[in-house]
Design a protein around this motif. Sequence first.
Motif, PDB file in Angstrom:
ATOM      1  N   ASN A 184       0.828  -1.229  -0.120  1.00 38.93           N
ATOM      2  CA  ASN A 184       0.104   0.001  -0.074  1.00 38.93           C
ATOM      3  C   ASN A 184       0.915   1.451   0.015  1.00 38.93           C
ATOM      4  OD1 ASN A 184      -2.165  -1.720   0.751  1.00 38.93           O
ATOM      5  ND2 ASN A 184      -1.408  -1.657   2.565  1.00 38.93           N
ATOM      6  N   THR A 185       2.172   1.258   0.010  1.00 36.59           N
ATOM      7  CA  THR A 185       3.184   2.362   0.397  1.00 36.59           C
ATOM      8  C   THR A 185       2.757   3.483  -0.740  1.00 36.59           C
ATOM      9  OG1 THR A 185       5.119   3.012   1.060  1.00 36.59           O
ATOM     10  CG2 THR A 185       4.978   1.536  -0.728  1.00 36.59           C
ATOM     11  N   MET A 186       2.845   3.025  -1.923  1.00 39.57           N
ATOM     12  CA  MET A 186       2.648   4.298  -3.105  1.00 39.57           C
ATOM     13  C   MET A 186       1.471   4.757  -3.180  1.00 39.57           C
ATOM     14  SD  MET A 186       4.893   2.373  -5.936  1.00 39.57           S
ATOM     15  CE  MET A 186       5.269   3.637  -7.096  1.00 39.57           C
ATOM     16  N   ILE A 187       0.367   4.030  -2.838  1.00 40.84           N
ATOM     17  CA  ILE A 187      -1.146   4.293  -2.903  1.00 40.84           C
ATOM     18  C   ILE A 187      -1.079   5.136  -1.938  1.00 40.84           C
ATOM     19  CG2 ILE A 187      -3.411   3.329  -2.788  1.00 40.84           C
ATOM     20  CD1 ILE A 187      -2.533   0.589  -3.745  1.00 40.84           C
ATOM     21  N   ASP A 188      -0.740   5.082  -0.567  1.00 43.12           N
ATOM     22  CA  ASP A 188      -1.035   5.753   0.543  1.00 43.12           C
ATOM     23  C   ASP A 188      -0.359   7.139   0.408  1.00 43.12           C
ATOM     24  OD1 ASP A 188      -2.493   3.644   1.610  1.00 43.12           O
ATOM     25  OD2 ASP A 188      -1.042   2.908   2.921  1.00 43.12           O
ATOM     26  N   ALA A 189       0.980   6.965  -0.086  1.00 44.09           N
ATOM     27  CA  ALA A 189       1.732   8.216  -0.381  1.00 44.09           C
ATOM     28  C   ALA A 189       1.082   9.248  -1.317  1.00 44.09           C
ATOM     29  CB  ALA A 189       3.241   7.807  -0.724  1.00 44.09           C
ATOM     30  N   TYR A 190       0.541   8.493  -2.437  1.00 43.66           N
ATOM     31  CA  TYR A 190      -0.323   9.576  -3.248  1.00 43.66           C
ATOM     32  C   TYR A 190      -1.715  10.154  -3.026  1.00 43.66           C
ATOM     33  CZ  TYR A 190      -1.882  10.559  -8.038  1.00 43.66           C
ATOM     34  OH  TYR A 190      -2.303  11.355  -9.271  1.00 43.66           O
ATOM     35  N   MET A 191      -2.226   9.244  -1.885  1.00 46.24           N
ATOM     36  CA  MET A 191      -3.397   9.776  -1.601  1.00 46.24           C
ATOM     37  C   MET A 191      -3.178  10.825  -0.338  1.00 46.24           C
ATOM     38  SD  MET A 191      -6.202   8.325  -2.723  1.00 46.24           S
ATOM     39  CE  MET A 191      -7.495   8.634  -1.469  1.00 46.24           C
ATOM     40  N   LYS A 192      -1.947  10.805   0.291  1.00 47.35           N
ATOM     41  CA  LYS A 192      -1.741  11.805   1.436  1.00 47.35           C
ATOM     42  C   LYS A 192      -1.211  13.156   0.427  1.00 47.35           C
ATOM     43  CE  LYS A 192      -0.188  13.990   4.704  1.00 47.35           C
ATOM     44  NZ  LYS A 192      -1.033  14.684   5.549  1.00 47.35           N
ATOM     45  N   LYS A 193      -0.506  12.899  -0.554  1.00 47.15           N
ATOM     46  CA  LYS A 193      -0.081  14.258  -1.206  1.00 47.15           C
ATOM     47  C   LYS A 193      -1.324  14.963  -2.224  1.00 47.15           C
ATOM     48  CE  LYS A 193       3.492  15.751  -4.477  1.00 47.15           C
ATOM     49  NZ  LYS A 193       4.897  15.528  -5.319  1.00 47.15           N
ATOM     50  N   TYR A 194      -1.968  14.164  -2.804  1.00 48.11           N
ATOM     51  CA  TYR A 194      -2.976  14.710  -3.748  1.00 48.11           C
ATOM     52  C   TYR A 194      -4.354  14.642  -3.322  1.00 48.11           C
ATOM     53  CZ  TYR A 194       0.799  14.292  -7.001  1.00 48.11           C
ATOM     54  OH  TYR A 194       2.145  14.399  -7.609  1.00 48.11           O
ATOM     55  N   PHE A 195      -4.719  14.104  -2.318  1.00 43.33           N
ATOM     56  CA  PHE A 195      -5.957  14.202  -1.606  1.00 43.33           C
ATOM     57  C   PHE A 195      -6.143  14.642   0.001  1.00 43.33           C
ATOM     58  CE2 PHE A 195      -6.254  11.439  -5.243  1.00 43.33           C
ATOM     59  CZ  PHE A 195      -7.732  11.717  -5.837  1.00 43.33           C
ATOM     60  N   ASP A 196      -4.880  14.549   0.588  1.00 40.04           N
ATOM     61  CA  ASP A 196      -4.850  14.802   1.894  1.00 40.04           C
ATOM     62  C   ASP A 196      -5.555  14.041   2.892  1.00 40.04           C
ATOM     63  OD1 ASP A 196      -3.731  16.205   4.124  1.00 40.04           O
ATOM     64  OD2 ASP A 196      -5.232  17.580   4.440  1.00 40.04           O
ATOM     65  N   LEU A 197      -5.386  12.509   2.399  1.00 38.59           N
ATOM     66  CA  LEU A 197      -6.141  11.489   3.023  1.00 38.59           C
ATOM     67  C   LEU A 197      -4.968  10.433   3.395  1.00 38.59           C
ATOM     68  CD1 LEU A 197      -9.494  11.172   0.969  1.00 38.59           C
ATOM     69  CD2 LEU A 197      -9.273  12.045   3.297  1.00 38.59           C
ATOM     70  N   PRO A 198      -5.368   9.627   4.328  1.00 39.28           N
ATOM     71  CA  PRO A 198      -4.104   8.699   4.712  1.00 39.28           C
ATOM     72  C   PRO A 198      -4.113   7.306   3.684  1.00 39.28           C
ATOM     73  CG  PRO A 198      -5.946   8.641   6.222  1.00 39.28           C
ATOM     74  CD  PRO A 198      -6.230   9.656   5.454  1.00 39.28           C
ATOM     75  N   TYR A 199      -5.358   7.084   3.516  1.00 42.89           N
ATOM     76  CA  TYR A 199      -5.490   6.106   2.400  1.00 42.89           C
ATOM     77  C   TYR A 199      -6.549   5.953   1.427  1.00 42.89           C
ATOM     78  CZ  TYR A 199      -8.544   4.092   5.837  1.00 42.89           C
ATOM     79  OH  TYR A 199      -9.511   3.978   6.583  1.00 42.89           O
ATOM     80  N   ASP A 200      -6.792   5.189   0.323  1.00 41.64           N
ATOM     81  CA  ASP A 200      -7.891   5.222  -0.139  1.00 41.64           C
ATOM     82  C   ASP A 200      -8.839   4.078   0.204  1.00 41.64           C
ATOM     83  OD1 ASP A 200      -9.714   5.495  -2.458  1.00 41.64           O
ATOM     84  OD2 ASP A 200      -8.486   4.249  -4.063  1.00 41.64           O
ATOM     85  N   GLU A 201      -9.853   4.679   0.928  1.00 45.20           N
ATOM     86  CA  GLU A 201     -10.805   3.589   1.686  1.00 45.20           C
ATOM     87  C   GLU A 201     -11.601   3.073   0.750  1.00 45.20           C
ATOM     88  OE1 GLU A 201     -13.808   3.816   5.365  1.00 45.20           O
ATOM     89  OE2 GLU A 201     -13.067   5.646   4.733  1.00 45.20           O
ATOM     90  N   ASP A 202     -11.572   1.670   0.694  1.00 38.63           N
ATOM     91  CA  ASP A 202     -12.322   0.865   0.067  1.00 38.63           C
ATOM     92  C   ASP A 202     -12.166   0.893  -1.485  1.00 38.63           C
ATOM     93  OD1 ASP A 202     -13.793  -0.519   2.080  1.00 38.63           O
ATOM     94  OD2 ASP A 202     -15.114   1.085   2.320  1.00 38.63           O
ATOM     95  N   ALA A 203     -11.041   1.506  -1.685  1.00 34.73           N
ATOM     96  CA  ALA A 203     -10.683   1.818  -3.061  1.00 34.73           C
ATOM     97  C   ALA A 203     -11.424   2.565  -3.849  1.00 34.73           C
ATOM     98  CB  ALA A 203     -10.224   0.464  -3.880  1.00 34.73           C
ATOM     99  N   ARG A 204     -12.266   3.590  -3.272  1.00 31.33           N
ATOM    100  CA  ARG A 204     -13.223   4.313  -3.795  1.00 31.33           C
ATOM    101  C   ARG A 204     -12.757   5.238  -4.948  1.00 31.33           C
ATOM    102  NH1 ARG A 204     -15.686   6.112   1.796  1.00 31.33           N
ATOM    103  NH2 ARG A 204     -16.623   4.410   2.390  1.00 31.33           N
ATOM    104  N   VAL A 205     -11.361   5.779  -4.917  1.00 31.42           N
ATOM    105  CA  VAL A 205     -10.920   6.471  -6.046  1.00 31.42           C
ATOM    106  C   VAL A 205     -10.238   5.606  -6.937  1.00 31.42           C
ATOM    107  CG1 VAL A 205      -9.250   8.195  -6.503  1.00 31.42           C
ATOM    108  CG2 VAL A 205     -10.308   8.416  -4.241  1.00 31.42           C
TER     109      VAL A 205
END
Length: 405
Positions: free
Chosen positions: A218-239
């Motif tokens: 999840n490391t790259m997914i979480d990092a992307y969500m943090k930078k571009y959505f200011d969220l810790p992760y993509d909950e339930d892969a909604r994005v």
Amino acid sequence: MNQNIEKLYSIAQSEERLIIGLMSGTSMDGLDVALCKFRNSGGDTEIELLNFDTVSFSEEIKDEIRKVFAKKEIDFQQLCVLNPWIGNLHGQIVSDLLEKWEIPTETVAIIASHGQTVFHSPKILHGLDKFPNATLQIGDGDHLAVKTGIITLSDFRQKHCAAGGEGAPLAVYGDYLIFSKRGEDRILLNMGGIANFTYLAGNLDANEVFATDTGPGNTMIDAYMKKYFDLPYDEDARVASQGELNQALLKILKQDSFFEKPFPKTTGPELFNLEYLANAQKKSNTQSLSSEDILATLCRFSAETIAEAIQKLITQLPKYAANPQSFKIYGSGGGVHNPLIMQFLKELLPDFDFHRTDDLGVSGDAKEAVLFATLANEALVGGKTDFGSRKGVPSVSMGKISFPQ
């Protein structure tokens, strides 16, 4: 005899022990705290998970860790002050949870603390001939012990490196002791920031057991969500579920020498990060992709590299190559909560039976904290299991001892 040594001796002689396992992974979501009751050791280990909780880290805590996390160049003072700060933080969390659970501090024998990884540098990543495998976890065990008043074992990964391993994955030891079952070949797949699996032979032969990282979880997914959505992760892969897989980007993402290296091997966010993604986008001319498409592709990247690693394992075990159905895969970690990654894995590995470690009596979210508690139990009363000479699985006891007085 020193009173601390005397107490440790008494703990090792007791029929059962309460051990708290602590785990904070590369996702830095928070601290997993597992209160476990142990009897026996080795292949006779009996474990009961009494309580479990995950205490989320505030953004302030995460930001302080990010200042040194997976970076080659840092403010060294920041690293120095973080080490005791994290130890005290983890100690306070343990004390607060014991009060919440109404568990007297004096009834807990040991805390087993993984600490917070800030840099992982095996030889296959640093490439420096004269230097050995290296890894660094902070969260000083002495501070944790003094803060809680409980004997603490910490810094488990250093012994693994000292004995020729890469410091990871350590799950192999606890997986073998807790989850092996005669007559059933198992793959214990953990999808945290980095994905790894442990192979457990149904004949219970410790010489056949090994673990390896497969690449990003999840490391790259979480990092992307943090930078571009200011969220810790993509909950339930909604994005990610709104996007489409981009084959050009995926092809370049998979073109790293790490994936060609033999098992066992380890990696980390030092390699698989947003810079890695940006370079892949540049090489594949996909800089204009939508966030949804990028995240969908990152999910597929994680799934394909996991699946290909498992398929590679099968080719190295000829007796199973014609019958992969004999394996059962038990998943844990944040990745099992990502429906898109799980969908891709089931498509890529249609012959395999997928389960969660919850089916084996240990919550997938608690699994890694339980595993470090198991390593502490082995250091106290076990250490007799022989894992043979297989690379990456040295037969050693791990954990440095910190006394509260």
